[in-house]
Design a protein around this motif. Structure first.
Motif, PDB file in Angstrom:
ATOM      1  N   SER A 176      64.658 -28.254  -4.393  1.00 14.33           N
ATOM      2  CA  SER A 176      65.342 -29.523  -4.617  1.00 14.33           C
ATOM      3  C   SER A 176      65.495 -29.832  -6.101  1.00 14.33           C
ATOM      4  O   SER A 176      66.347 -30.637  -6.476  1.00 14.33           O
ATOM      5  CB  SER A 176      64.594 -30.669  -3.928  1.00 14.33           C
ATOM      6  OG  SER A 176      64.775 -30.622  -2.531  1.00 14.33           O
ATOM      7  N   ALA A 177      64.686 -29.203  -6.960  1.00 13.08           N
ATOM      8  CA  ALA A 177      64.890 -29.380  -8.392  1.00 13.08           C
ATOM      9  C   ALA A 177      66.246 -28.819  -8.798  1.00 13.08           C
ATOM     10  O   ALA A 177      66.932 -29.353  -9.668  1.00 13.08           O
ATOM     11  CB  ALA A 177      63.773 -28.689  -9.173  1.00 13.08           C
ATOM     12  N   GLY A 182      67.071 -31.886   0.657  1.00 13.29           N
ATOM     13  CA  GLY A 182      67.069 -30.731   1.542  1.00 13.29           C
ATOM     14  C   GLY A 182      66.531 -29.512   0.828  1.00 13.29           C
ATOM     15  O   GLY A 182      65.476 -29.554   0.198  1.00 13.29           O
ATOM     16  N   SER A 183      67.234 -28.396   0.918  1.00 12.42           N
ATOM     17  CA  SER A 183      66.885 -27.157   0.204  1.00 12.42           C
ATOM     18  C   SER A 183      65.496 -26.661   0.571  1.00 12.42           C
ATOM     19  O   SER A 183      64.812 -26.061  -0.258  1.00 12.42           O
ATOM     20  CB  SER A 183      66.974 -27.367  -1.319  1.00 12.42           C
ATOM     21  OG  SER A 183      68.202 -27.917  -1.694  1.00 12.42           O
ATOM     22  N   THR A 184      65.071 -26.888   1.826  1.00  9.86           N
ATOM     23  CA  THR A 184      63.735 -26.448   2.236  1.00  9.86           C
ATOM     24  C   THR A 184      63.608 -24.934   2.178  1.00  9.86           C
ATOM     25  O   THR A 184      62.621 -24.397   1.672  1.00  9.86           O
ATOM     26  CB  THR A 184      63.419 -26.946   3.650  1.00  9.86           C
ATOM     27  OG1 THR A 184      63.527 -28.366   3.672  1.00  9.86           O
ATOM     28  CG2 THR A 184      62.028 -26.523   4.072  1.00  9.86           C
ATOM     29  N   GLY A 185      64.607 -24.230   2.697  1.00  6.26           N
ATOM     30  CA  GLY A 185      64.564 -22.773   2.646  1.00  6.26           C
ATOM     31  C   GLY A 185      65.235 -22.205   1.417  1.00  6.26           C
ATOM     32  O   GLY A 185      64.984 -21.072   1.027  1.00  6.26           O
ATOM     33  N   GLY A 538      68.402 -38.068   7.681  1.00  7.10           N
ATOM     34  CA  GLY A 538      69.836 -38.059   7.456  1.00  7.10           C
ATOM     35  C   GLY A 538      70.219 -37.287   6.220  1.00  7.10           C
ATOM     36  O   GLY A 538      71.314 -37.468   5.690  1.00  7.10           O
ATOM     37  N   ALA A 539      69.337 -36.368   5.763  1.00  6.68           N
ATOM     38  CA  ALA A 539      69.528 -35.730   4.466  1.00  6.68           C
ATOM     39  C   ALA A 539      70.757 -34.852   4.389  1.00  6.68           C
ATOM     40  O   ALA A 539      71.235 -34.564   3.299  1.00  6.68           O
ATOM     41  CB  ALA A 539      68.303 -34.894   4.111  1.00  6.68           C
ATOM     42  N   SER A 540      71.278 -34.417   5.527  1.00  4.70           N
ATOM     43  CA  SER A 540      72.438 -33.538   5.463  1.00  4.70           C
ATOM     44  C   SER A 540      73.643 -34.259   4.911  1.00  4.70           C
ATOM     45  O   SER A 540      74.574 -33.645   4.409  1.00  4.70           O
ATOM     46  CB  SER A 540      72.759 -32.986   6.858  1.00  4.70           C
ATOM     47  OG  SER A 540      71.685 -32.215   7.334  1.00  4.70           O
ATOM     48  N   GLY A 541      73.675 -35.569   5.024  1.00  7.77           N
ATOM     49  CA  GLY A 541      74.837 -36.309   4.557  1.00  7.77           C
ATOM     50  C   GLY A 541      76.025 -36.043   5.447  1.00  7.77           C
ATOM     51  O   GLY A 541      76.034 -35.142   6.274  1.00  7.77           O
ATOM     52  N   GLY A 542      77.074 -36.833   5.314  1.00 10.22           N
ATOM     53  CA  GLY A 542      78.269 -36.617   6.120  1.00 10.22           C
ATOM     54  C   GLY A 542      77.919 -36.530   7.588  1.00 10.22           C
ATOM     55  O   GLY A 542      77.176 -37.334   8.134  1.00 10.22           O
ATOM     56  N   GLU A 543      78.445 -35.484   8.254  1.00  2.34           N
ATOM     57  CA  GLU A 543      78.165 -35.319   9.673  1.00  2.34           C
ATOM     58  C   GLU A 543      76.693 -35.030   9.929  1.00  2.34           C
ATOM     59  O   GLU A 543      76.170 -35.284  11.001  1.00  2.34           O
ATOM     60  CB  GLU A 543      79.027 -34.184  10.222  1.00  2.34           C
ATOM     61  CG  GLU A 543      80.515 -34.484  10.152  1.00  2.34           C
ATOM     62  CD  GLU A 543      81.344 -33.273  10.520  1.00  2.34           C
ATOM     63  OE1 GLU A 543      80.776 -32.317  11.050  1.00  2.34           O
ATOM     64  OE2 GLU A 543      82.550 -33.307  10.293  1.00  2.34           O
ATOM     65  N   GLY A 544      76.015 -34.454   8.930  1.00  2.00           N
ATOM     66  CA  GLY A 544      74.606 -34.155   9.104  1.00  2.00           C
ATOM     67  C   GLY A 544      73.746 -35.380   9.269  1.00  2.00           C
ATOM     68  O   GLY A 544      72.589 -35.282   9.651  1.00  2.00           O
ATOM     69  N   SER A 545      74.289 -36.558   8.969  1.00  2.00           N
ATOM     70  CA  SER A 545      73.526 -37.787   9.139  1.00  2.00           C
ATOM     71  C   SER A 545      73.242 -38.067  10.603  1.00  2.00           C
ATOM     72  O   SER A 545      72.594 -39.060  10.934  1.00  2.00           O
ATOM     73  CB  SER A 545      74.295 -38.958   8.528  1.00  2.00           C
ATOM     74  OG  SER A 545      75.543 -39.120   9.169  1.00  2.00           O
ATOM     75  N   GLU A 546      73.706 -37.179  11.498  1.00  2.00           N
ATOM     76  CA  GLU A 546      73.423 -37.357  12.916  1.00  2.00           C
ATOM     77  C   GLU A 546      71.931 -37.282  13.216  1.00  2.00           C
ATOM     78  O   GLU A 546      71.492 -37.701  14.281  1.00  2.00           O
ATOM     79  CB  GLU A 546      74.192 -36.301  13.721  1.00  2.00           C
ATOM     80  CG  GLU A 546      75.697 -36.542  13.691  1.00  2.00           C
ATOM     81  CD  GLU A 546      76.464 -35.487  14.459  1.00  2.00           C
ATOM     82  OE1 GLU A 546      75.832 -34.554  14.970  1.00  2.00           O
ATOM     83  OE2 GLU A 546      77.690 -35.605  14.541  1.00  2.00           O
TER      84      GLU A 546
END
Length: 750
Positions: A176-177, A182-185, A538-546
């Motif tokens: 995430s830096a 996100g960016s877990t993987g 909701g970290a995906s933003g946009g549609e990822g906020s699902e």
């Protein structure tokens, strides 16, 4: 301490770090690379033991313009992102760069095919998600929302083309830096083609099995020393090998113009349009007895050709401005507007209600009509400096973005879920079909109407970051980075199965990356690093906020950490890169259902992936190139809260994955190439009751270049027509990878 010195330094000159789209960056990078290689191969050259403070008095040579073809090959020395403030050899993190040459030689026409060229990445499917969209998982964690184009986040479920890509960079481990929320993987950066300081035209035409027809044009025109324009165009149409009635078409165009290429102030305006019109495919249902996809013909397609469809479109406008404040200091601003849409109805081959056991399949559907709009701006200050003791290669940046999405669905008549009640074929209006002999051309006459369900979301992000590589001595350096994000997602939804929901989530979080590098020799490094990531609701933003709901909207972000120890070496006269790393990725407060009961979620879960990886890229000899690697991953759901999956493996994480691609110039005008891909079995669900088996896949290529400007390439992909599955879902189905295909491509250069 002496005053800060921003003057020129012989270590990591700034021109190497300019964008590849500028003539200055190309020419000076070639000059410095040539000088470095000459020094490394001269017997009398030895590593300097002088402290960094003494290097400020070293001789600084004037830039040298090198005229000729840009070097090509599998080995890439630097990331296109200036957040990596050192060459990849000196970067304490696993970064895989897939160059354009590998993409072209392997005949990869989609981003999913590009991901198959490197281990450690798997492909995900989503029942309520998007069929055929780019959903990579890096080291076991979803990276769908962590795809970037030239350093800016590109959200919105979509399919991306390869026709305008110069290289694909995969950053592994929580970051995430580097990438923000996100960016877990890890994250993926797509580097696009920009105008060059030379005039050329390259066109390709491909024909092949499964009615494949494809054509591309890449034209660059240097108007003068300061101005150049470039145009990339794509047209593609064909079927998917080994799948009945599954078709795919693509069209794209990407014009760009650069001005001021030889001056201190430069600008690039780039536009991109890409659209697809496909038959969506959710593959084959599971056999609930074995937990694996049912044993039927690989080409069985359970959809309906007169009902199912998928159309996508994405458009982008990007303006990049750069100004050299001094020889060692540059300021850059990037502004982008993008809009993407996806519209589909796809058949979900449902294995519930005992259907598969009864020899039938219910044609359930998933649908969506949505669009995502993004406005983003990024300003960076980057350069080199010397503080009297140590050398610095640094970057500071601020970023702001807003992502808006609107999503709707369709109401489709799919009849009774239990096919034993309605029967198959006409008796069910073809909503039920035969498991072993489905007919995609069945005359389905059900109704399709717009659904009352909707979900609207807006995500805003403001962030600031800083990175610095500090050269302590010629052998030791420290790399550090910080990023502070202020994030907010607002969602309104209704009419769906989850009922009405109106809520938001917001947070401010700090992430960091730190590493130390030791270079026992100029061509090798040993490093240790540590990094973090934050994944708010909701970290995906946009549609990822699902994934935002009343159950998790008030939770703090999930936190992940990575530990990595590795080594990188440049061998064979520094033409071959060999890397190795041992890593652990740990999510320490995963969202899980409250063990105390109810539907609320709590941050009591824990997930972990341990592993190691090996990689190589470049030339073993002048005629022999190789690109590939091996990844081992041991995953575990350490704590599932109120769930019963403690100790199980994380879905879609293979224990072993391996990929290799190699070419050999047999004669001056003939090149032979081949590749192998292996992946061990993977579970589709956290209960570890659904899985797909291991597989081997083999590819081959032969290229004939009768003249300097003409080449003919023959690709045979999945030579042995292996039936394997690339996307296991948690329930119902697993998607089938393409079968054997043969493609003949003619490439002309002027």
């Amino acid at each position: 301490m002496s005053e800060l010195d921003l003057g020129p330094r012989p270590i990591t000159p700034l021109p190497e770090r300019l964008r590849a789209g500028t003539a200055v960056g190309v020419l000076l990078s070639c000059a410095m690379t040539t000088t470095a290689l000459a020094q490394s191969t001269t017997p009398s050259a030895t590593p300097s033991a002088a402290p960094a403070s003494e290097t400020s008095s070293s001789i600084v040579l004037d830039p040298v313009n090198v005229v000729g073809d840009r070097p090509v090959g599998y080995k890439v020395d630097r990331s296109a992102s200036d957040k990596f403030t050192a060459p990849l050899l000196d970067t304490p993190k696993s970064v895989t760069v897939i160059p354009e040459e590998v993409i072209e030689q392997r005949g990869a026409t989609t981003l999913e095919e590009v991901f198959r060229t490197t281990p450690g990445i798997t492909l995900g499917a989503g029942e309520g998600g998007v069929p055929g969209s780019d959903r990579p998982l890096i080291r076991g964690f979803n990276a769908e929302s962590n795809v970037y184009i030239d350093g800016l986040r590109d959200t919105g479920a979509q399919t991306r083309g390869t026709f305008n890509l110069e290289q694909v960079e995969i950053v592994k481990g929580p970051g995430s830096a580097f990438a923000g929320r996100g960016s877990t993987g890890g994250s993926i950066n797509l580097v696009t083609k920009t105008p060059k300081a030379e005039t050329f035209v390259e066109g390709s035409a491909t024909v092949g099995t499964d009615k494949t027809k494809r054509a591309t044009v890449d034209a660059n025109y240097a108007v003068n020393e300061s101005v150049a324009v470039r145009m990339n165009v794509l047209g593609h149409d064909g079927e998917v090998a080994g799948r009945d009635s599954v078709e795919m078409s693509q069209y794209g165009i990407a014009p760009s113009i650069s001005v001021g290429m030889n001056g201190p102030t430069r600008g690039t305006l780039a536009l991109s349009h890409f659209q697809t019109d496909d038959t969506p495919d959710y593959g084959i249902p599971y056999d609930r007895t074995t937990g694996q996809p049912v044993d039927v013909d690989r080409d069985n397609f359970y959809g309906l050709t007169n009902r199912d469809f998928r159309e996508t479109q994405s458009d982008q406008v990007t303006l990049t401005l750069e100004h050299d404040v001094t020889d060692a200091l540059t300021v850059r601003n990037v502004t982008r507007y993008s809009w993407s849409t996806i519209d589909y109805i796809v058949t979900n081959p449902d294995d519930s209600a005992g259907n598969v056991a009864n020899g039938s399949v219910w044609r359930a559907i998933k649908s969506r009509n949505s669009d995502t709009e993004i406005v983003a701006n990024n300003t960076e200050l980057l350069g080199n400096a010397h503080d009297g003791w140590f050398g610095h290669s640094f970057i500071f940046g601020v970023e702001a973005s807003q992502e808006d999405s609107q999503s709707r669905g369709y109401s489709v008549d799919t009849g009774n879920r239990d096919c034993s009640v309605t029967g198959i074929g006409a008796a069910s209006n073809y909503n039920c079909t035969d498991l072993y002999n489905p007919n995609p051309g069945d005359p389905w006459t059900g109704s399709i109407t717009p659904s009352s369900s909707y979900r609207d979301a807006k995500t805003t992000t403001v962030a600031a970051y800083a990175f610095d590589t500090i050269e302590l001595t010629p052998q030791w350096s420290i790399n550090g980075g910080l990023r502070l994000d202020n994030y907010k997602t607002e969602v309104q939804s209704g009419g769906g199965r989850g009922g009405d929901f109106d809520g938001s989530a917001s947070d401010t979080f700090l992430n960091y990356q730190a590493g130390v590098v030791y270079k026992p020799l100029p061509n090798g490094s040993i490093y240790a690093s540590f990094g973090t990531s934050s994944d708010p609701s909701g970290a995906s933003g946009g549609e990822g906020s699902e994934n935002l709901s009343a159950a998790n909207m008030n939770l703090d972000p999930e936190r992940s950490v990575s530990y990595e120890i590795g080594t990188k070496w440049e061998l064979m006269n520094r033409k071959l890169s060999v890397t190795g790393a041992i890593f652990r990725t740990e999510k320490t407060n995963a969202r899980v259902t409250d063990p105390a009961g109810g539907t609320e979620q709590v941050l009591d879960g824990e997930q972990r992936v341990d592993g190691f990886e090996l990689g190589l890229a470049g030339r073993i000899t002048d005629k022999w190139q190789v690109f590939g690697g091996y990844t081992y991953m041991a995953s575990e759901i350490v704590d599932d809260g109120a769930g019963t999956t403690d100790g199980n493996e994380i879905p879609n994480v293979p224990e072993h994955s391996f990929s290799i691609w190699s070419t050999y110039d047999v004669f001056a005008d003939w090149t032979l190439g081949g590749g192998a891909t292996y992946m061990s079995s993977r579970f589709g669900d956290t209960a570890n009751t659904r899985s797909v088996p291991e597989f081997w896949r083999f590819d081959a290529m032969v290229e004939f270049q009768p003249t300097e400007n003409l080449a003919l390439r023959l690709n045979a992909n999945n030579i042995f027509d292996e039936r394997y599955f690339d996307k296991p879902y948690t329930t119902h189905f697993a998607t089938v990878a393409p079968g054997r295909s043969v493609l003949l491509t003619a490439v002309a250069k002027f």
